[in-house]
Design a protein around this motif. Structure first.
Motif, PDB file in Angstrom:
ATOM      1  N   SER A 289       0.810  -1.220   0.000  1.00 53.02           N
ATOM      2  CA  SER A 289       0.000   0.000   0.000  1.00 53.02           C
ATOM      3  C   SER A 289       0.843   1.270   0.000  1.00 53.02           C
ATOM      4  N   ASP A 290       2.128   1.161   0.404  1.00 54.41           N
ATOM      5  CA  ASP A 290       2.998   2.339   0.466  1.00 54.41           C
ATOM      6  C   ASP A 290       3.862   2.501  -0.783  1.00 54.41           C
ATOM      7  N   SER A 292       5.267   3.758  -4.111  1.00 58.32           N
ATOM      8  CA  SER A 292       5.184   4.986  -4.902  1.00 58.32           C
ATOM      9  C   SER A 292       6.546   5.195  -5.563  1.00 58.32           C
ATOM     10  N   ASN A 318      -8.971  -8.772  -1.317  1.00 55.26           N
ATOM     11  CA  ASN A 318      -8.785  -7.393  -0.850  1.00 55.26           C
ATOM     12  C   ASN A 318      -7.430  -6.845  -1.305  1.00 55.26           C
ATOM     13  N   LEU A 319      -6.425  -7.707  -1.303  1.00 49.79           N
ATOM     14  CA  LEU A 319      -5.093  -7.297  -1.757  1.00 49.79           C
ATOM     15  C   LEU A 319      -5.124  -6.900  -3.229  1.00 49.79           C
ATOM     16  N   GLU A 322      -6.636  -3.547  -3.641  1.00 44.52           N
ATOM     17  CA  GLU A 322      -5.686  -2.518  -3.208  1.00 44.52           C
ATOM     18  C   GLU A 322      -4.588  -2.318  -4.255  1.00 44.52           C
ATOM     19  N   MET A 323      -4.136  -3.412  -4.877  1.00 45.73           N
ATOM     20  CA  MET A 323      -3.148  -3.305  -5.946  1.00 45.73           C
ATOM     21  C   MET A 323      -3.674  -2.408  -7.065  1.00 45.73           C
ATOM     22  N   THR A 325      -5.748   0.033  -6.901  1.00 46.02           N
ATOM     23  CA  THR A 325      -5.737   1.433  -6.461  1.00 46.02           C
ATOM     24  C   THR A 325      -4.316   2.000  -6.451  1.00 46.02           C
ATOM     25  N   VAL A 326      -3.373   1.225  -5.911  1.00 50.43           N
ATOM     26  CA  VAL A 326      -1.986   1.696  -5.787  1.00 50.43           C
ATOM     27  C   VAL A 326      -1.313   1.795  -7.152  1.00 50.43           C
TER      28      VAL A 326
END
Length: 387
Positions: A289-290, A292, A318-319, A322-323, A325-326
């Motif tokens: 999630s971090d 960047s 869920n992972l 999240e992938m 989105t990131v």
């Protein structure tokens, strides 16, 4: 030197990549089939392909191919092959086998008959009744497919995915050969940043660094054929000298690997050091999630959890969300993701530009490829001077 028929075996789905590697080494006379590429070469090809092939599982010496519908046919045609020209008197020559859609379906019987036929052939040359088998290893394989028998001798020994740097095992390790195939499919170039946010024990970043610095993957290990009289030691020495000469040790690379598991990161650092590429890879503990980056036009190549185990499905779903989105924030990047989860695109929130079926071990997976925009071409100003 004699002309030999050799076979580079590979996982299903990456045969074309293996064939491309062989062409890069100069072996253009080849035939691509499921799980293997047959090619021609001399004794030096045994050395060079074992040292250089990144995606092949093994290099096999093809002894013969024929149709057999009875054990008598199998025995006689096996015995007719030139085993005595390859196998010395003291050799260890175990026989392994497999049979698919063939009349001769009993693998143990086929192995025993091939063993007997080879022994009878060697008896004729060496004039003895018993072989101690305490010398170099010549692992013979009898493979039957739809009544066609292919007989080979393994030149590699341990599988070529065993580069020599992986001494510790993390959870769900990715084979080095598959990791290389994933990198080569992505057409990653050494001047672009590469990131693996689920790097585990470091296989993808390490293999990328070895590609970027043109390090032959087999330099840190030995092969069965190194002890064969058929392949003189000078050929191995020349092949290794060639590999060392082609290495680019000072190549600057931007390769990053991260994982949420600190123990996995410790293993990755250890493996990177063993592989001699620790200075080429930045490894850090970091939740996905971090992720960047200030860089543009990078490439993500990763092997996230699949959710195959009981109780993991919801967490993995869920992972994947999240992938999506990131990764979306890295809008100029390309992403390459392998997973056996057939709902990945739906959960990730984007349809892949291309999919490729690959096997991770025995598990059928899709390799999802999402293409970002190409980096802008660099322009070179050429100033004309008048004389």
């Amino acid at each position: 030197m004699s002309k030999l028929q050799l076979i580079a075996t590979s996982a299903f789905g990456i045969e074309a990549i293996t064939a491309r590697e062989l062409k890069k080494l100069g072996y253009f006379e080849q035939k691509v089939e499921n799980g293997k590429v047959t090619f021609s070469g001399d004794e030096s090809a045994i050395c060079r392909t074992n040292l250089w092939m990144r995606t092949a599982d093994r290099i096999l010496l093809k002894m013969g191919e024929f149709k057999a519908l009875s054990f008598e046919e199998l025995f006689e045609q096996t015995k007719a092959l030139p085993w005595d020209e390859i196998i010395p008197m003291d050799a260890e020559f175990p026989v392994e086998g497999k049979s698919i859609d063939s009349k001769l379906f009993s693998v143990p019987d086929c192995q025993a008959i091939v063993k007997k036929a080879v022994v009878e052939k060697l008896k004729q040359k060496y004039k003895c009744e018993w072989f101690e088998e305490n010398g170099p290893r010549y692992r013979i394989e009898v493979a039957l497919l739809k009544d066609i028998v292919t007989l080979t001798i393994d030149t590699s020994g341990a599988g070529l995915h065993k580069r020599g740097y992986r001494k510790l095992v993390g959870g769900a390790p990715l084979k080095e050969t598959l990791a290389c195939a994933m990198i080569l499919v992505s057409h990653w170039k050494k001047d672009r940043i590469l990131l693996d946010p689920f790097c585990g024990s470091g296989t993808i970043p390490i293999e990328a660094a070895m590609i970027g610095r043109n390090i032959a993957p087999g330099l840190g290990r030995e092969f069965d054929a190194e002890k064969w009289p058929l392949v003189p030691q000078k050929l191995w020495d020349d092949a290794r000298d060639e590999a060392y000469d082609m290495m680019v040790e000072d190549q600057e690379l931007r390769i990053h690997g991260s994982d949420i598991d600190e123990d996995a990161m410790s293993i990755a650092r250890y493996h990177a050091k063993k592989a001699g590429v620790e200075d080429a890879i930045h490894l850090q503990r970091l939740p996905m999630s971090d992720i960047s980056s200030r860089y543009k036009y990078g490439i993500i190549i990763c092997n996230p959890p699949y959710g195959e185990r009981l109780g993991e499905k919801e967490a993995v779903e869920n992972l994947y969300r999240e992938m999506g989105t990131v990764f979306k924030k890295l809008d100029s990047w390309s992403y390459y993701v392998i997973t056996s989860n057939m709902e990945f695109e739906k959960l990730f929130g984007k349809r892949a530009d291309k999919k490729r079926k690959l096997y991770n071990g025995r598990l059928l997976c899709n390799y999802y490829q999402f293409f970002g925009p190409p980096p802008p071409k660099q322009t070179i100003n050429i100033q004309n001077t008048q004389q």
